[in-house]
Design an enzyme around this catalytic site. Structure first.
Site, PDB file in Angstrom:
ATOM      1  N   GLU A   1       9.449  14.434  -9.600  1.00  0.00           N
ATOM      2  CA  GLU A   1       8.804  13.702  -8.524  1.00  0.00           C
ATOM      3  C   GLU A   1       7.301  13.581  -8.793  1.00  0.00           C
ATOM      4  O   GLU A   1       6.748  14.319  -9.618  1.00  0.00           O
ATOM      5  CB  GLU A   1       9.031  14.448  -7.194  1.00  0.00           C
ATOM      6  CG  GLU A   1      10.499  14.637  -6.825  1.00  0.00           C
ATOM      7  CD  GLU A   1      11.185  13.352  -6.346  1.00  0.00           C
ATOM      8  OE1 GLU A   1      10.768  12.247  -6.733  1.00  0.00           O
ATOM      9  OE2 GLU A   1      12.159  13.469  -5.580  1.00  0.00           O
TER      10      GLU A   1
ATOM     11  N   ASP B   1      19.656  16.009 -15.039  1.00  0.00           N
ATOM     12  CA  ASP B   1      19.406  16.735 -13.792  1.00  0.00           C
ATOM     13  C   ASP B   1      20.688  17.019 -13.018  1.00  0.00           C
ATOM     14  O   ASP B   1      21.760  16.519 -13.365  1.00  0.00           O
ATOM     15  CB  ASP B   1      18.402  15.958 -12.920  1.00  0.00           C
ATOM     16  CG  ASP B   1      18.718  14.465 -12.842  1.00  0.00           C
ATOM     17  OD1 ASP B   1      19.839  14.071 -13.210  1.00  0.00           O
ATOM     18  OD2 ASP B   1      17.840  13.691 -12.418  1.00  0.00           O
TER      19      ASP B   1
ATOM     20  N   HIS C   1       9.715   8.393 -10.260  1.00  0.00           N
ATOM     21  CA  HIS C   1      10.252   9.592 -10.910  1.00  0.00           C
ATOM     22  C   HIS C   1      11.185   9.230 -12.058  1.00  0.00           C
ATOM     23  O   HIS C   1      11.807   8.169 -12.060  1.00  0.00           O
ATOM     24  CB  HIS C   1      10.921  10.550  -9.907  1.00  0.00           C
ATOM     25  CG  HIS C   1      12.255  10.134  -9.381  1.00  0.00           C
ATOM     26  ND1 HIS C   1      12.565  10.191  -8.036  1.00  0.00           N
ATOM     27  CD2 HIS C   1      13.377   9.699  -9.976  1.00  0.00           C
ATOM     28  CE1 HIS C   1      13.814   9.805  -7.854  1.00  0.00           C
ATOM     29  NE2 HIS C   1      14.334   9.494  -9.025  1.00  0.00           N
TER      30      HIS C   1
ATOM     31  N   ASN D   1       9.776   5.840  -6.503  1.00  0.00           N
ATOM     32  CA  ASN D   1       8.451   6.479  -6.472  1.00  0.00           C
ATOM     33  C   ASN D   1       7.951   6.818  -7.880  1.00  0.00           C
ATOM     34  O   ASN D   1       7.003   7.578  -8.037  1.00  0.00           O
ATOM     35  CB  ASN D   1       8.485   7.748  -5.602  1.00  0.00           C
ATOM     36  CG  ASN D   1       9.445   8.805  -6.140  1.00  0.00           C
ATOM     37  OD1 ASN D   1      10.042   8.619  -7.209  1.00  0.00           O
ATOM     38  ND2 ASN D   1       9.594   9.904  -5.416  1.00  0.00           N
TER      39      ASN D   1
HETATM   40  C1  GLP Z   1      18.163   9.579  -9.206  1.00  0.00           C
HETATM   41  C2  GLP Z   1      18.267  10.228 -10.590  1.00  0.00           C
HETATM   42  C3  GLP Z   1      17.436   9.493 -11.605  1.00  0.00           C
HETATM   43  C4  GLP Z   1      17.684   8.001 -11.504  1.00  0.00           C
HETATM   44  C5  GLP Z   1      17.281   7.507 -10.137  1.00  0.00           C
HETATM   45  C6  GLP Z   1      17.424   6.009  -9.967  1.00  0.00           C
HETATM   46  O1  GLP Z   1      17.101  10.058  -8.469  1.00  0.00           O
HETATM   47  N1  GLP Z   1      17.888  11.597 -10.575  1.00  0.00           N
HETATM   48  O2  GLP Z   1      17.753   9.980 -12.906  1.00  0.00           O
HETATM   49  O3  GLP Z   1      16.962   7.332 -12.496  1.00  0.00           O
HETATM   50  O4  GLP Z   1      18.110   8.162  -9.189  1.00  0.00           O
HETATM   51  O5  GLP Z   1      18.758   5.686  -9.729  1.00  0.00           O
HETATM   52  P1  GLP Z   1      19.335   4.206  -9.684  1.00  0.00           P
HETATM   53  O6  GLP Z   1      19.488   3.777 -11.095  1.00  0.00           O
HETATM   54  O7  GLP Z   1      20.652   4.328  -8.985  1.00  0.00           O
HETATM   55  O8  GLP Z   1      18.371   3.384  -8.929  1.00  0.00           O
END
Ligand code: GLP
Length: 263
Positions: A143, A67, A138, A136
């Site tokens: 989302e 992304d 995702h 949440n």
């Molecule tokens: C972002 C990214 C996700 C990732 C998420 C959790 O929203 N788009 O790909 O998995 O954050 O991030 P973290 O590992 O820092 O908690």
């Protein structure tokens, strides 16, 4: 779905890295799906260690990110392109021409999303996709209520996701409102998935993903339909799982030669 409860981030990274290397080694055109966020960092560090020890050679692989924020160019340090460049491309010594991130500044974002799908297909598809999980539920930036068969597209970020990601932006900077993300259908096309979860903030989402009903309300629950999904969680992220004793039992009683964590 195989669930392994790990001692800490270091063990999670080591198990993930060994599994990823064994999948990539078996591929004629190895393609790794990479994720941003804090959770995969120990996996990238462990992959770098395997390379330094001569136990893996990732120099010839291609990589595709999940992304990107709309509006942030690749030279903006807050972009996912920059994050992937530092944590993956540079650390693992990949060829920058073979590391792909959706272009959040394309004039035609819709055409760019289709081109991204086409590039993944032209590379032969993703062999193994690394995933984090949002609080949440995702994955990527899909989302809650994302279509379970969605493809790469523009999404509006949930307020909670923007708040969670504010830490990567200065206090007076706003997190972009939109993103480009591989869809859940795109992610599910990867031949292997490795979902990583760390910390109590992820406990409810992880329990919903692994043990709840498959539902667009928890996008990560779509992994229940994948034939090769490995879930690695630390003790905190695993704290809301109902069957944690069973997952430990399974880990301790793997048939000889099938132990993911001893590959
Ligand atoms: C972002 C990214 C996700 C990732 C998420 C959790 O929203 N788009 O790909 O998995 O954050 O991030 P973290 O590992 O820092 O908690």
């Amino acid at each position: 779905m195989e669930v392994i409860i790990c001692r800490d981030a270091a063990e999670m990274g080591q198990i993930a890295a060994r599994h990823i290397v064994s999948v990539l080694r078996a591929s004629a055109r190895p393609v790794l799906g990479v994720a941003t966020g804090s959770t995969p960092l120990s996996t990238y560090a462990a992959l770098a260690e395997l390379q330094a020890a001569g136990r893996a050679d990732l120099s010839g692989i291609s990589a595709f990110a999940l992304d990107e924020y709309v509006g942030l160019p690749a030279d903006d340090e807050r972009s996912y392109a920059a994050t992937i460049r530092h944590t993956v491309t540079e650390q693992l010594g990949l060829d920058p021409d073979h590391v792909h991130v959706p272009d959040g500044t394309a004039t035609d974002l819709v055409a760019g999303c289709q081109a991204y799908e086409d590039a993944i297909a032209a590379a032969g598809g993703v062999d193994v996709q690394i995933l984090g999980i949002g609080a949440n539920g995702h994955i990527g930036f899909n989302e809650p209520t994302s279509s379970l068969s969605s493809r790469t597209r523009i999404k509006t970020l949930a307020p909670r996701t923007r708040a969670d990601n504010q830490r990567f932006f200065a206090a007076d900077e706003t997190v972009p409102t939109h993103c480009l993300t591989q869809g859940l259908g795109t992610i599910m096309d990867a031949r292997h998935l490795v979902l990583l979860a760390s910390g109590t903030a992820k406990a409810e989402a992880l329990a919903a993903a692994v043990e709840g009903p498959v539902s667009a309300m928890c996008p990560a629950s779509v992994l229940q339909f994948h034939r090769h999904a490995l879930v690695l969680a630390d003790e905190d992220a695993a704290s809301a799982l109902k069957l944690s004793d069973y997952y430990r039992h399974v880990r301790d009683n793997q048939p000889q030669g099938m132990r993911i964590d001893t590959l």
